[in-house]
Design an enzyme around this catalytic site. Sequence first.
Site, PDB file in Angstrom:
ATOM      1  CB  CYS A   1       4.683  -7.528  -3.889  1.00 57.07           C
ATOM      2  SG  CYS A   1       3.188  -7.961  -2.712  1.00 57.07           S
TER       3      CYS A   1
ATOM      4  NE  ARG B   1       8.306  -3.477  -6.449  1.00 55.69           N
ATOM      5  CZ  ARG B   1       7.660  -2.319  -6.968  1.00 55.69           C
ATOM      6  NH1 ARG B   1       8.079  -2.000  -7.478  1.00 55.69           N
ATOM      7  NH2 ARG B   1       5.860  -2.857  -8.030  1.00 55.69           N
TER       8      ARG B   1
ATOM      9  CD1 TRP C   1       4.597  -4.275   2.092  1.00 57.22           C
ATOM     10  CD2 TRP C   1       2.326  -4.298   1.360  1.00 57.22           C
ATOM     11  NE1 TRP C   1       3.148  -2.770   2.851  1.00 57.22           N
ATOM     12  CE2 TRP C   1       1.898  -3.013   1.816  1.00 57.22           C
ATOM     13  CE3 TRP C   1       0.836  -3.784   0.371  1.00 57.22           C
ATOM     14  CZ2 TRP C   1       0.812  -2.427   2.230  1.00 57.22           C
ATOM     15  CZ3 TRP C   1      -0.331  -3.325   0.618  1.00 57.22           C
ATOM     16  CH2 TRP C   1      -0.305  -2.464   1.644  1.00 57.22           C
TER      17      TRP C   1
ATOM     18  CG  ASN D   1       3.474  -6.624  -7.552  1.00 61.48           C
ATOM     19  OD1 ASN D   1       2.836  -6.312  -6.904  1.00 61.48           O
ATOM     20  ND2 ASN D   1       4.209  -5.789  -8.442  1.00 61.48           N
ATOM     21  N   GLY D   2       0.013  -8.745  -7.034  1.00 65.82           N
ATOM     22  CA  GLY D   2      -0.575  -7.954  -7.754  1.00 65.82           C
ATOM     23  C   GLY D   2      -1.750  -8.574  -6.591  1.00 65.82           C
TER      24      GLY D   2
ATOM     25  CD  GLU E   1       3.391  15.203   1.128  1.00 65.71           C
ATOM     26  OE1 GLU E   1       2.839  14.851   1.056  1.00 65.71           O
ATOM     27  OE2 GLU E   1       5.090  14.507   0.968  1.00 65.71           O
TER      28      GLU E   1
ATOM     29  CE  LYS F   1       6.704  12.856   2.823  1.00 65.28           C
ATOM     30  NZ  LYS F   1       5.807  12.184   1.877  1.00 65.28           N
TER      31      LYS F   1
ATOM     32  CD  GLU G   1       4.975   9.000   4.155  1.00 65.20           C
ATOM     33  OE1 GLU G   1       4.469   8.163   3.988  1.00 65.20           O
ATOM     34  OE2 GLU G   1       5.354  10.109   2.946  1.00 65.20           O
TER      35      GLU G   1
ATOM     36  CG  HIS H   1     -15.571  24.738  13.932  1.00 69.80           C
ATOM     37  ND1 HIS H   1     -16.080  25.873  14.265  1.00 69.80           N
ATOM     38  CD2 HIS H   1     -14.139  26.276  12.515  1.00 69.80           C
ATOM     39  CE1 HIS H   1     -16.175  27.122  13.577  1.00 69.80           C
ATOM     40  NE2 HIS H   1     -15.324  27.012  13.076  1.00 69.80           N
TER      41      HIS H   1
ATOM     42  CE  LYS I   1       9.410   6.065  -4.459  1.00 69.16           C
ATOM     43  NZ  LYS I   1       9.133   7.694  -3.312  1.00 69.16           N
TER      44      LYS I   1
HETATM   45  C1  G6P Z   1       2.299   5.371  -1.854  1.00 68.56           C
HETATM   46  C2  G6P Z   1       3.552   5.985  -1.582  1.00 68.56           C
HETATM   47  C3  G6P Z   1       3.838   7.405  -1.433  1.00 68.56           C
HETATM   48  C4  G6P Z   1       3.240   8.126  -2.283  1.00 68.56           C
HETATM   49  C5  G6P Z   1       1.929   6.927  -2.708  1.00 68.56           C
HETATM   50  C6  G6P Z   1       1.221   7.294  -4.449  1.00 68.56           C
HETATM   51  O1  G6P Z   1       1.083   4.782  -0.626  1.00 68.56           O
HETATM   52  O2  G6P Z   1       3.976   5.583   0.059  1.00 68.56           O
HETATM   53  O3  G6P Z   1       4.600   8.620  -1.021  1.00 68.56           O
HETATM   54  O4  G6P Z   1       2.256   9.346  -2.664  1.00 68.56           O
HETATM   55  O5  G6P Z   1       1.751   5.739  -3.482  1.00 68.56           O
HETATM   56  O6  G6P Z   1       2.068   7.283  -5.807  1.00 68.56           O
HETATM   57  P1  G6P Z   1       2.248   7.744  -6.726  1.00 68.56           P
HETATM   58  O7  G6P Z   1       3.546   6.385  -7.393  1.00 68.56           O
HETATM   59  O8  G6P Z   1       0.819   6.753  -7.193  1.00 68.56           O
HETATM   60  O9  G6P Z   1       2.461   9.022  -6.462  1.00 68.56           O
END
Ligand code: G6P
Length: 608
Positions: A2, A27, A75, A101-102, A481, A485, A488, A504, A603
């Site tokens: 949002c 965002r 969002w 937002n929230g 990671e 990556k 996503e 396993h 984000k």
């Molecule tokens: C979202 C983002 C990720 C990020 C995570 C934690 O899922 O898409 O890229 O790692 O939040 O966010 P932060 O701002 O707490 O690192």
Amino acid sequence: MCGIVGYIGYEQAAPFLIGGLEKLQYRGYDSAGVCTNDGEKLIVKKEQGKLKELKAMTDDGNNVKGTVGIGHTRWATHGRPSKENAHPHLSRSGKFAVVHNGIIENYMPLKQQLLKNGITFSSQTDTEVVVQLLEFYYDGSFTDTVIKVVSMLKGSYALGIMCMDAPDEIIAVRKGSPLIIGIGEKENYIASDVPAILDKTRNIYRLDNDEIAIIRRDSISVIDREKNNIEKSVEVIEWDIDAAKKGGYEHFMMKEIMEQPKAVHDTVFPRIRNGRVVLDEIKLTPEQIRDFQKINIIACGSAYHVGVVAKYIFEKMLRKPVEVDVASEFKYREPIIDEKTLTIVISQSGETADTKEAMEEAQKLGSHAIAIVNVVGSTIASEADSVIYTLAGPEIAVATTKAYSAQLAVIYLMAVYFGDILGKISEKDYKRYVSEFESLPEKISSILEMREDIKNIAEKYYECKDIFFIGRNIDYALSLEGSLKLKEISYIHSEAYAAGELKHGTISLIEDGTLVIALATYEKLYEKVISNVKEVQTRGASVLAIGCEGRNELHEITENIIFIPKTCDIMLPSLAVVPMQLLAYYVASFKGCDIDNPRNLAKSVTVE
Ligand code: G6P
């Protein structure tokens, strides 16, 4: 998650609002809308889907009259993405408009109460409750009514509110979710984040929890719920608007991947003085540091993956037990921590709701919380006991890259700093770490030079249905990671497995053509990972190996190899992550995905 913008001035509001929303797209959103006061009524234009729908409907905002307005990218949380659920929301008679937002956690009982009083709703959102409450309790004073209504709300909110009876005001309220006020010349702005207003002003106020801002064309007053004035200090944004632009790259993600040498350099170098690591942001004495019996790391998403790397590094170097949790689990698992536990929270945005609440929980239990945060002045940064800023600059792409790398760099700095205080590092090793810090940005650059090779590998495999990442120790932590990556942004199913665990169960999924990405950078366990590579190859897998320069025998194992420069063990993740980011980027690019704004993702995740 949002985005909010608002404008009050003498220019037409809607083009600015839409331009601001464009800069908040990172965002994550699924619908967008604006509301302005055209002198006679509050008009709302909103649409499901990307901003181009709203832009087409409003001729980039040009056909929406009014010099006061609010805008929003939604969002979805409560109610599916749709035009009705998109913000701004209007009250029944059209007197009030709200963007939010929230999450209003107690919206159900509030809604029931309004329904009993005959108020009807036109959306499924929690937000509509706010706007209907404003009209229901309206007593002729815009400010008083806002104060009354916000004191009934539970949960998190950043709100931008307009009232037909106060056409020269916007009221902004904040609890939990971020909101800034831009200070202009005869015009003022509100926004969820700085990029939305940066081409208008560099002077901002950051609204704190429970503060209420009454914003007019030529004044901004901030009050508390008892209507006491609050003196805010102006923050001047130092970074340039160009930092929030693509700078010639097709996507923010690629720009940010390429900025990693600088992000690591800027994060590390100011903290190495006369050959020593200096972390004077940590407000703990050496005695207090020596006294800790345990380290507790909390984060979400990629920041959590940094935490997993940190567990391996800290336990090896500091010989203290380390627990690492995803924040949403930590809060509810009744963790056993106290003042002898050091808590480290990691967050790029500094606004992630789960991380913030988990940190509060740890603090309540007596633990000192050090936050590693990228966004200066964010909620987590303000509430932590100590803050170490990553100096990665603004990160726009949803999939984090440079912030992840800068967070890793802080972990290494902390490991060396704490290791020294605990007497666990010899002077010889200390010197080696410092010299490796100095060459890290350059080594990252040398991997970025190999991007054409990585693109070729991506072209070969972008149609794969499943991709597995395997590794041991820090290579395993890193594979988490790599896998995230890839999935996503490319939507390819992917899993990360500790190489020794694959047999396993998950090895049953390996068949002819399955791609397995094997991380074999950690020299101590190299042979063991190679045995696991053989296991998957025997079952038909194609293998991409990531290993250190000098491991020429990898050529006998697979034709797909990425060599990274040698460095000390603890810093290997900073190098090995880069080819995985590039691979994910190119795979997503070959698949034609929306790389900077992957579906369903945000984000900054400001809801629980
Ligand atoms: C979202 C983002 C990720 C990020 C995570 C934690 O899922 O898409 O890229 O790692 O939040 O966010 P932060 O701002 O707490 O690192």
